[in-house]
Scaffold this motif. Sequence first.
Motif, mmCIF file in Angstrom:
data_model
loop_
_atom_site.group_PDB
_atom_site.id
_atom_site.type_symbol
_atom_site.label_atom_id
_atom_site.label_comp_id
_atom_site.label_asym_id
_atom_site.label_seq_id
_atom_site.Cartn_x
_atom_site.Cartn_y
_atom_site.Cartn_z
ATOM 1 N N ARG A 156 -9.229 -2.833 9.677
ATOM 2 C CA ARG A 156 -10.005 -1.614 9.410
ATOM 3 C C ARG A 156 -9.079 -0.463 9.013
ATOM 4 N N VAL A 157 -7.935 -0.366 9.679
ATOM 5 C CA VAL A 157 -6.969 0.679 9.336
ATOM 6 C C VAL A 157 -6.419 0.433 7.934
ATOM 7 N N PHE A 158 -6.194 -0.823 7.593
ATOM 8 C CA PHE A 158 -5.744 -1.149 6.240
ATOM 9 C C PHE A 158 -6.788 -0.711 5.214
ATOM 10 N N PHE A 159 -8.053 -0.982 5.499
ATOM 11 C CA PHE A 159 -9.125 -0.571 4.593
ATOM 12 C C PHE A 159 -9.139 0.949 4.421
ATOM 13 N N ALA A 160 -8.934 1.670 5.519
ATOM 14 C CA ALA A 160 -8.867 3.136 5.441
ATOM 15 C C ALA A 160 -7.703 3.562 4.546
ATOM 16 N N GLY A 161 -6.575 2.879 4.655
ATOM 17 C CA GLY A 161 -5.430 3.177 3.801
ATOM 18 C C GLY A 161 -5.724 2.912 2.335
ATOM 19 N N VAL A 162 -6.471 1.841 2.060
ATOM 20 C CA VAL A 162 -6.843 1.532 0.679
ATOM 21 C C VAL A 162 -7.761 2.626 0.132
ATOM 22 N N VAL A 163 -8.705 3.079 0.935
ATOM 23 C CA VAL A 163 -9.597 4.164 0.510
ATOM 24 C C VAL A 163 -8.788 5.435 0.234
ATOM 25 N N LEU A 164 -7.854 5.747 1.121
ATOM 26 C CA LEU A 164 -6.998 6.921 0.901
ATOM 27 C C LEU A 164 -6.184 6.783 -0.380
ATOM 28 N N LEU A 205 0.828 -1.209 0.000
ATOM 29 C CA LEU A 205 0.000 0.000 0.000
ATOM 30 C C LEU A 205 0.862 1.259 0.000
ATOM 31 N N ILE A 206 1.846 1.312 0.881
ATOM 32 C CA ILE A 206 2.693 2.516 0.946
ATOM 33 C C ILE A 206 3.581 2.606 -0.295
ATOM 34 N N THR A 207 3.969 1.470 -0.838
ATOM 35 C CA THR A 207 4.776 1.480 -2.059
ATOM 36 C C THR A 207 3.991 2.083 -3.217
ATOM 37 N N ILE A 208 2.747 1.645 -3.368
ATOM 38 C CA ILE A 208 1.919 2.169 -4.453
ATOM 39 C C ILE A 208 1.633 3.653 -4.239
ATOM 40 N N ALA A 209 1.362 4.051 -2.995
ATOM 41 C CA ALA A 209 1.096 5.468 -2.703
ATOM 42 C C ALA A 209 2.300 6.330 -3.062
ATOM 43 N N ALA A 210 3.481 5.861 -2.718
ATOM 44 C CA ALA A 210 4.694 6.620 -3.038
ATOM 45 C C ALA A 210 4.934 6.669 -4.549
ATOM 46 N N LEU A 211 4.661 5.564 -5.231
ATOM 47 C CA LEU A 211 4.835 5.555 -6.686
ATOM 48 C C LEU A 211 3.866 6.510 -7.370
ATOM 49 N N ILE A 212 2.627 6.526 -6.909
ATOM 50 C CA ILE A 212 1.658 7.465 -7.496
ATOM 51 C C ILE A 212 2.139 8.894 -7.290
ATOM 52 N N GLY A 213 2.601 9.183 -6.079
ATOM 53 C CA GLY A 213 3.109 10.528 -5.808
ATOM 54 C C GLY A 213 4.335 10.867 -6.631
ATOM 55 N N SER A 214 5.245 9.911 -6.754
ATOM 56 C CA SER A 214 6.488 10.165 -7.491
ATOM 57 C C SER A 214 6.271 10.319 -8.984
ATOM 58 N N GLY A 267 -7.063 5.134 -3.028
ATOM 59 C CA GLY A 267 -7.992 5.388 -4.127
ATOM 60 C C GLY A 267 -8.229 6.876 -4.327
ATOM 61 N N PHE A 268 -8.384 7.602 -3.214
ATOM 62 C CA PHE A 268 -8.565 9.052 -3.312
ATOM 63 C C PHE A 268 -7.322 9.725 -3.882
ATOM 64 N N GLU A 269 -6.145 9.238 -3.479
ATOM 65 C CA GLU A 269 -4.908 9.814 -4.012
ATOM 66 C C GLU A 269 -4.833 9.616 -5.524
ATOM 67 N N ALA A 270 -5.116 8.403 -5.969
ATOM 68 C CA ALA A 270 -5.070 8.122 -7.407
ATOM 69 C C ALA A 270 -6.092 8.964 -8.154
ATOM 70 N N ALA A 271 -7.306 9.050 -7.616
ATOM 71 C CA ALA A 271 -8.339 9.858 -8.268
ATOM 72 C C ALA A 271 -7.944 11.335 -8.292
ATOM 73 N N PHE A 272 -7.333 11.804 -7.214
ATOM 74 C CA PHE A 272 -6.895 13.200 -7.152
ATOM 75 C C PHE A 272 -5.842 13.486 -8.218
ATOM 76 N N VAL A 273 -4.887 12.596 -8.348
ATOM 77 C CA VAL A 273 -3.816 12.806 -9.333
ATOM 78 C C VAL A 273 -4.392 12.798 -10.753
ATOM 79 N N VAL A 274 -5.304 11.877 -11.025
ATOM 80 C CA VAL A 274 -5.902 11.830 -12.353
ATOM 81 C C VAL A 274 -6.748 13.072 -12.606
ATOM 82 N N ALA A 275 -7.556 13.460 -11.627
ATOM 83 C CA ALA A 275 -8.400 14.653 -11.790
ATOM 84 C C ALA A 275 -7.545 15.908 -11.973
ATOM 85 N N ALA A 276 -6.488 16.029 -11.196
ATOM 86 C CA ALA A 276 -5.611 17.196 -11.328
ATOM 87 C C ALA A 276 -4.917 17.195 -12.683
ATOM 88 N N SER A 277 -4.572 16.008 -13.162
ATOM 89 C CA SER A 277 -3.924 15.910 -14.476
ATOM 90 C C SER A 277 -4.880 16.340 -15.578
#
Length: 130
Positions: A106-114, A11-20, A116-126
């Motif tokens: 439950r915390v993992f699920f919250a991280g997955v939702v976040l 999860l953190i790897t994918i989040a960092a890759l999306i950000g990078s 998804g929001f990060e990916a959607a944010f990056v796509v929307a901003a793009s």
Amino acid sequence: MTNLKNRAMGLITIAALIGSFSSFFGLGTKGHPLPIWFAICVVAFVLLILACVTYILSPNRDWRFGPDPKGILAMQDYEHRILWAAAKGMVRAVDENAGEIKKRARVFFAGVVLLGFEAAFVVAASISAR
């Protein structure tokens, strides 16, 4: 629990890759530098996901891994009673750990939702930056 921890690391790897690699999605080119608000939002998403992952990976001192060996060694009875006590101890350990595993799931699920929001944010901003 090990499976959940492995997934949390992914999860953190994918989040960092999306950000990078968000600049590859169309942001931060030479003609259009990366907006500061975008960078702050992406970093906030990554930090929130990192907080979730840190909680999942944090050790638990009260964790039970099986039956109490002292109790088994204290039994001076037939072999089947020792096996029965060991099995009961394992069941008790699983029951005691279930609540903590559910919290971390439950915390993992919250991280997955976040994520998804990060990916959607990056796509929307793009899309909006074009």
